[in-house]
Write a protein that holds these residues in place. Structure first.
Motif, PDB file in Angstrom:
ATOM      1  N   UNK A   1     -41.582 -21.910 -63.139  1.00  0.00           N
ATOM      2  CA  UNK A   1     -41.892 -22.070 -61.724  1.00  0.00           C
ATOM      3  C   UNK A   1     -43.091 -22.979 -61.551  1.00  0.00           C
ATOM      4  N   UNK A   2     -43.027 -23.844 -60.551  1.00  0.00           N
ATOM      5  CA  UNK A   2     -44.175 -24.672 -60.199  1.00  0.00           C
ATOM      6  C   UNK A   2     -44.551 -24.378 -58.760  1.00  0.00           C
ATOM      7  N   UNK A   3     -45.826 -24.149 -58.526  1.00  0.00           N
ATOM      8  CA  UNK A   3     -46.311 -23.849 -57.177  1.00  0.00           C
ATOM      9  C   UNK A   3     -46.844 -25.106 -56.521  1.00  0.00           C
ATOM     10  N   UNK A   4     -46.452 -25.320 -55.279  1.00  0.00           N
ATOM     11  CA  UNK A   4     -46.949 -26.436 -54.494  1.00  0.00           C
ATOM     12  C   UNK A   4     -47.744 -25.895 -53.310  1.00  0.00           C
ATOM     13  N   UNK A   5     -48.412 -26.784 -52.606  1.00  0.00           N
ATOM     14  CA  UNK A   5     -49.177 -26.369 -51.442  1.00  0.00           C
ATOM     15  C   UNK A   5     -48.290 -25.756 -50.378  1.00  0.00           C
ATOM     16  N   UNK A   6     -48.868 -24.922 -49.538  1.00  0.00           N
ATOM     17  CA  UNK A   6     -48.119 -24.300 -48.463  1.00  0.00           C
ATOM     18  C   UNK A   6     -47.273 -23.130 -48.913  1.00  0.00           C
ATOM     19  N   UNK A   7     -47.523 -22.636 -50.122  1.00  0.00           N
ATOM     20  CA  UNK A   7     -46.793 -21.481 -50.618  1.00  0.00           C
ATOM     21  C   UNK A   7     -45.385 -21.785 -51.080  1.00  0.00           C
ATOM     22  N   UNK A   8     -45.086 -23.045 -51.316  1.00  0.00           N
ATOM     23  CA  UNK A   8     -43.738 -23.408 -51.755  1.00  0.00           C
ATOM     24  C   UNK A   8     -43.662 -23.350 -53.273  1.00  0.00           C
ATOM     25  N   UNK A   9     -42.705 -22.582 -53.783  1.00  0.00           N
ATOM     26  CA  UNK A   9     -42.505 -22.443 -55.225  1.00  0.00           C
ATOM     27  C   UNK A   9     -41.158 -23.032 -55.615  1.00  0.00           C
ATOM     28  N   UNK A  10     -41.137 -23.812 -56.689  1.00  0.00           N
ATOM     29  CA  UNK A  10     -39.913 -24.425 -57.182  1.00  0.00           C
ATOM     30  C   UNK A  10     -39.600 -23.849 -58.562  1.00  0.00           C
ATOM     31  N   UNK A  11     -38.408 -23.287 -58.711  1.00  0.00           N
ATOM     32  CA  UNK A  11     -37.976 -22.712 -59.981  1.00  0.00           C
ATOM     33  C   UNK A  11     -36.992 -23.662 -60.642  1.00  0.00           C
ATOM     34  N   UNK A  12     -37.153 -23.880 -61.938  1.00  0.00           N
ATOM     35  CA  UNK A  12     -36.273 -24.787 -62.661  1.00  0.00           C
ATOM     36  C   UNK A  12     -36.167 -24.339 -64.116  1.00  0.00           C
TER      37      UNK A  12
END
Length: 300
Positions: free
Chosen positions: A146-157
């Protein structure tokens, strides 16, 4: 915001934090965004051609990788459309056939999107082979990060499988692939409120409302038209009459947008306002654009 190196990862989670490369005085003075950096940020101009080239190369690599593991995977090559940024944004063909796409969301029977060749192949495999296929393509259940971005957006890959291997081959690392895919998009979204407050945008919306009234519709903005129609769908469900109205409003909206060149106005504002983003964000965008361009050069 800045991309965290692997040393900043905790329990398989990466974050855009302050542990990236520090900003120097020379960085600050040279942080004016270039055309290529603005293209990646706003998904305009060279972005479409480059994205198609990278996607085609990724598909070819996945196909070869899957074949080496005993599976068929069709690499579908796409061609960039000859349309302008404004034409792609308005997408009048889609508006005339599906409006804003709301009817299919609320209909009891979803519109058929067709079955992709690879999906059809997977559906024809036994469960055991299908599981093996997906593991070869995207790794196992424990391979996801998982990578966390600003604004609480998480991307799972997934960090394993042919998709991950192909992206690593093209971009150099999965972290950079994820960042290129989502970091500019997040920055671009942050510009929206500033665009909407600009005098040029407000003037364009005044003209749009006048144009729409001339077509028999009264909405404050395209977003308002979409949300109001969505509310009616939620309240009444999908009906033939509502679907027809949705298409009519979406087409009128697009025709007014084309007549007044609203997408072009918004794009110009975004590209201009991007120059006042925080220096740390611009430097991160610069780094990612360099990786993006190098990846495109490699696959061409």
């Amino acid at each position: 915001m800045r991309l965290a190196p692997l040393a900043c990862a905790v329990a398989g989670v990466l974050a855009l934090t302050a542990c990236g490369t520090s900003t120097t005085d020379s960085d600050v003075t040279s942080a004016e965004l270039t055309s290529a950096e603005l293209d990646l940020l706003t998904r305009s101009e060279t972005f479409t051609r480059t994205t198609v080239d990278l996607a085609n190369a990724e598909s070819e690599l996945i196909s070869a990788c899957m074949a080496s593991r005993g599976f068929r995977y069709r690499a579908d090559a796409a061609d960039p459309t000859p349309e302008s940024d404004e034409e792609r944004s308005l997408n009048m063909k889609e508006r005339r056939s599906r409006g804003y796409g709301l009817a299919s969301q609320y209909a009891s029977e979803k519109e058929s999107a067709g079955t992709a060749t690879n999906d059809a192949y997977l559906a024809g495999l036994s469960k055991k082979k299908a599981d093996a296929y997906m593991k070869a393509l995207r790794g196992g259940a424990t391979d996801f990060r998982e990578m966390r971005f600003g604004g609480g957006r998480n991307i799972t890959f997934s960090a394993r499988g042919c998709e991950a291997d192909s992206r690593t081959s093209i971009y150099g690392s999965l972290d950079d692939w994820v960042s290129i895919s989502y970091f500019p998009q997040n920055l671009n979204s942050e510009l929206s409120s500033r665009v909407e407050k600009s005098p040029k945008y407000r003037s364009a919306m005044n003209d749009w409302r006048t144009c729409m009234r001339g077509k028999g519709y009264s909405y404050a903005s395209p977003d308002t038209a979409y949300e109001q129609l969505k509310g009616v769908y939620r309240a009444k469900g999908a009906t033939t009459a509502l679907r027809e109205r949705e298409i009519a409003v979406a087409v009128a909206d697009g025709e007014c947008g084309a007549e007044l060149h609203i997408p072009a106005t918004v794009l110009t504002l975004r590209r201009s306002l991007a120059q006042s983003l925080p220096t740390s964000d611009k430097l991160q965008l610069r780094r990612l654009t360099a990786i993006w361009k190098a990846a495109a050069d490699r696959v061409r």
